[in-house]
Structure formats: structure tokens, C-alpha cells
Design a protein around this motif. Structure first.
Motif: not given
Length: 314
Positions: A138-154
Motif C-alpha cells: 500500500r505504501l509502495q503504491d502511494q509513493f510510486l504515484a508521488l514519484l511518477l507525478s514528480t517525474g512529469e515535472d522533470l
């Protein structure tokens, strides 16, 4: 799910990285998650408290946003606006974790105390391992969503720097791990296992130390499989990030979803085998604990449970 410890938690052990403290010293590669210290660090900061009995739980938890920034900066440098958006998203993740996950961690620790009262029954131990794994996912899924949204800003340059950092870390791992002999590999495992258990129980007795030696001797060496799998995965991820098609986040999710299926059969078998060895070894050590070790372990678990309960209502 097999009867052995499996998934995110067992993969941490399978790569022979036994240190689950929230720190930068060792890599942890999990099924279905992004490789890299930002995920690894936040994962253990928020979840491994249920295992480690850290006396500074509340202090670290309330400052995890600052610590994650330090580790994220090792892989990519965010500008001020990117950092602000990351911070806002991370605040939402912490709010979710505090509200939805921490109460369950406290209950899990109550279950752990009951398991100790009942002489660590095997079925209850397996069920607890399953609950910890579910929390990890559950934590992994939430943090993955955070990383992907951050990646879209790069920017393209930032994505390229991120890929270069991943590969540099891979080469560092290979140089450090692959040169070890089998004897050195097992000695390293044995030392880390002893250190980890001693943090909860105090010094191991002679029979407990002998049981660790026996258990480590039964484990399959998996660091070569882990590094090979990680290198292939980084190459595939790099292709997605550098081309950066409009649907690249979906491509990353597809890559992650298929990762377990792409593992070599021998690697999968080794993961299951080592997970079972770890479960049985840990159970045997707990059942052989002395009265002094029992008092120390229970004190840590009760203190940790109370810390988590207090955090959940802040």
C-alpha cells in the motif's frame, strides 16, 4: 501468496541487504517498486518502525519530509517550483499514511505481543508477515504515484541525470557485491542478521548465534540474480524516461506490473526459499529468547506501539 515471506519485504532480504534501519547504507530492491534511495528511505522510515523499535520514532516521522529531500537530491536536483509541488504531494502522502496506516501498525504491534505470549505459533507468524507485506505494498503504491507525478515535472536534462545516477549506483553495487567470495557473502549475512536481531533482543546467546549460522548456510545466494535483474530493469526504465512519450507514466506502470513475471525461474525459487528460511530462523530465535531478551523486546514493542498511536492522532 506462498507460505514463505514474499514480495517487497523478502526481496529486501533476498538481495542480502539485511539492514532495515531507515538509513542510506544499503540498497533495497523491491518487487514492483522503483529502485533508488528516495523510495527505500521513506519506505523504511514509515514502515520499518513496526520492526525496529526505534526510540526516535516520533522525531524522525515528523521530519521525514526533510530527510527524503536529502536522498532525492542524490538522484535529481529539483528547482524551487518543482520542489514546492513535490512537498505538497508528499504532505498528502504523509497525511494519508498517518490517518489510514498508523492505526493499523499499532494494532499489528498488539498482535506481535500476543504472538510472543503464545510462543510464536507458525501460522500466526505467517499471517503477520502477510499483513506487513500488504502494508508495504500500500505504501509502495502511494509513493510510486508521488514519484511518477514528480517525474512529469522533470525536464529532459533532469531525466537524463536521473538515469545516469541510477546506472552509476548500479555499477557501484556490482563492484561492491560481485567481488565477494561465497564465504565472505555468508559471513556478511550472518553479521547483519546478528546485528539486526540484537537490536531487538540484546546480545545473542550461543545457541541463537549457532542457529543464525545454520540458517544463513541454508540460504541461496541471490545477489548476482538481483543485480542482473536490476540492470535489465534500469535499462528498460531508462528507455521509457529518455524517449518520454506522452503516456510514459503508463509505460512505467506496465513495466512494473510485469516485473515479477520477467524474473528468472531460479531467482523466483530462491526468493521463496530464502523467505521461508528467514521466517523459520526468526521464529526459532524468538522462541529461544531468554527472560532478559523477552523483557527488552516487549519494552520496545510497547514503546513503539504507544509512539505510533500518538502519531496517528496528531
Amino acid at each position: 501468496m506462498s507460505n514463505a515471506v514474499s514480495g517487497p519485504l523478502s526481496r529486501a532480504w533476498d538481495a542480502d541487504h539485511l539492514d532495515i534501519k531507515p538509513g542510506p547504507t544499503r540498497a533495497i530492491d523491491r518487487s514492483g517498486g522503483l529502485n533508488g534511495r528516495p523510495f527505500r528511505f521513506v519506505f523504511w522510515c514509515l514502515l520499518a518502525f513496526t520492526l525496529s523499535g526505534c526510540s526516535a520514532t516520533q522525531f524522525i516521522y515528523n521530519r521525514v519530509d526533510i530527510l527524503v529531500r536529502w536522498y532525492l537530491d542524490d538522484y535529481v536536483s529539483l528547482d524551487r517550483e518543482q520542489q514546492a509541488r513535490f512537498d505538497d504531494r508528499f504532505d498528502l502522502l504523509i497525511e494519508w499514511h498517518r490517518r489510514d496506516e498508523l492505526p493499523g501498525y499499532a494494532l499489528l504491534l498488539d498482535d506481535a505481543l500476543t504472538i510472543l505470549d503464545d510462543d510464536v505459533p507458525l501460522q500466526a507468524t505467517r499471517q503477520m508477515a502477510d499483513q506487513i507485506e500488504a502494508a508495504a505494498i500500500r505504501l509502495q503504491d502511494q509513493f510510486l504515484a508521488l514519484l511518477l507525478s514528480t517525474g512529469e515535472d522533470l525536464s529532459p536534462e533532469q531525466r537524463e541525470a536521473f538515469v545516469e545516477a541510477l546506472m552509476a549506483k548500479q555499477e557501484e553495487f556490482e563492484a561492491d557485491r560481485l567481488e565477494r567470495s561465497d564465504e565472505a557473502y555468508r559471513a556478511d549475512l550472518e553479521e547483519r542478521f546478528d546485528d539486526q536481531l540484537s537490536r531487538y533482543l540484546g546480545p545473542m546467546t550461543v545457541p541463537q548465534a549457532d542457529r543464525i549460522t545454520t540458517g544463513v548456510a541454508e540460504m541461496t545466494r541471490l545477489d548476482r540474480f538481483w543485480l542482473e535483474d536490476r540492470r535489465v530493469w534500469i535499462a528498460q526504465l531508462s528507455d521509457i524516461l529518455l524517449v518520454a512519450e506522452p503516456n510514459w507514466p503508463d509505460q512505467v506502470l506496465t513495466l512494473i506490473a510485469g516485473r515479477d513475471g520477467a524474473l528468472l525461474p531460479a531467482y523466483k525459487e530462491g526468493i521463496d526459499h530464502n523467505g521461508e528460511v528467514i521466517l523459520q530462523l526468526s521464529r526459532d530465535i524468538l522462541r529461544a529468547r531468554t527472560d532478559k531478551q523477552d523483557r527488552k523486546l516487549r519494552g520496545r514493542l510497547v514503546s513503539l506501539r504507544d509512539d505510533l498511536a500518538a502519531l496517528a492522532v496528531q
